[in-house]
Structures are given as C-alpha cells and as structure tokens.
Design an enzyme around this catalytic site. Structure first.
Site, PDB file in Angstrom:
ATOM      1  N   CYS A 228      21.301 -46.151  50.595  1.00  0.00           N
ATOM      2  CA  CYS A 228      20.703 -46.323  51.916  1.00  0.00           C
ATOM      3  C   CYS A 228      19.418 -45.517  51.946  1.00  0.00           C
ATOM      4  CB  CYS A 228      21.665 -45.954  53.047  1.00  0.00           C
ATOM      5  SG  CYS A 228      21.963 -44.194  53.314  1.00  0.00           S
TER       6      CYS A 228
ATOM      7  N   ASN B 255      22.224 -40.147  52.997  1.00  0.00           N
ATOM      8  CA  ASN B 255      23.152 -39.309  53.766  1.00  0.00           C
ATOM      9  C   ASN B 255      24.227 -40.108  54.487  1.00  0.00           C
ATOM     10  OD1 ASN B 255      22.466 -36.486  53.487  1.00  0.00           O
ATOM     11  ND2 ASN B 255      20.502 -37.028  54.408  1.00  0.00           N
TER      12      ASN B 255
ATOM     13  N   HIS C 276      30.773 -31.270  37.029  1.00  0.00           N
ATOM     14  CA  HIS C 276      31.447 -30.213  37.785  1.00  0.00           C
ATOM     15  C   HIS C 276      32.310 -30.715  38.936  1.00  0.00           C
ATOM     16  CE1 HIS C 276      28.453 -26.832  36.496  1.00  0.00           C
ATOM     17  NE2 HIS C 276      28.873 -27.551  35.479  1.00  0.00           N
TER      18      HIS C 276
END
Length: 144
Positions: free
Chosen positions: A65, A69, A98
C-alpha cells in the site's frame, strides 16, 4: 513455493513487477490485490493474504500500500502472521533472520519498483536464524 499477494491502488504497478518476478522464478502466486489505480480500501485486499498465511495455505504473503503501514497493521491483526514493514534490503533481511516474518509489507510511495523486487528476492532467500530469536518470536502471539 506459493505466495499470496495483496495491494491497494497505490501498489498496483508494484504488484505487477513483483508478480512477474515471482512467476519468472516458478513461484505460484495467488493475487488478492486490485488491478486498478482506482481508490480502494486496503483491508479488503490484505485480510485474504493474511488468512492464507495464517492457515498455511501459502508459504509467504506480500502486501503493498502507499505507506505500507495500513496493510502491515491489518495483516498483524491475524495471530499467525508476522508482517514486517520494510523499506531497505537490510531491514528485510533482518525481518526474516530475527523475526521469522512471514509477510512482507512494501511502502509503494517510499521505495522504487526495483527496490520492491529486490526486497522480495531478499525476503524469499533469507532464512530464519532461530536460536535466541525463536524464544522472542514465541512471545509475539497474544494469549486469549
């Protein structure tokens, strides 16, 4: 490998480049995104991607997008999703190593189409390191 992809109007061109890259690599793509530049609501195109990832119907998800966010927030409402908003290759690599990210959120208005494809490549080629990171990833889901 199977990838689900979803995008809003800001990510249509990016999605086309990413899908071309994936298909050239022999990767099956399920397209939940809009194919238009007409304004749409990103959750309508992100929830199906997150559902597929959460239910293990696909190996990974890619969502696009404008800022990345809204799509990222939407995907992360799903307990089985670890969506990472990435804007560099290094962040993308660390999200896999990670955090064992299983969804890549791309901010179309802040990276080039070339950068987006590079991030997808890095995302798919990077493995989770496990070890000390596994215990942290295990603490992410909220217990009901």
């Amino acid at each position: 490998m199977k990838i689900a992809i979803g995008n809003d109007h800001a990510g249509t061109g990016y999605k086309k480049k990413v899908v071309d890259y994936l298909k050239n690599k022999g990767i099956e793509v399920i397209n939940y995104g809009t194919n238009s530049d007409d304004s749409v609501d990103y959750p309508d195109f992100v929830h199906p991607v997150a559902d597929d990832v959460e239910n293990q119907k696909v190996d990974f998800g890619i969502i696009i997008c404008g800022s990345g966010n809204g799509a990222n927030m939407t995907a992360n409402k799903h307990q089985g999703v670890r969506s990472a908003l990435c804007w560099t290759g290094e962040i993308t690599k660390l999200a896999r190593e990670h955090n064992n990210a299983n969804v890549l959120s791309i901010p179309a208005r802040f990276v080039s189409e070339h950068q987006a494809v590079d991030m997808v490549k890095i995302f798919l080629e990077t493995s989770f390191e496990g070890g000390r990171h596994q215990k942290r990833v295990d603490k992410i889901p909220v217990e009901n």
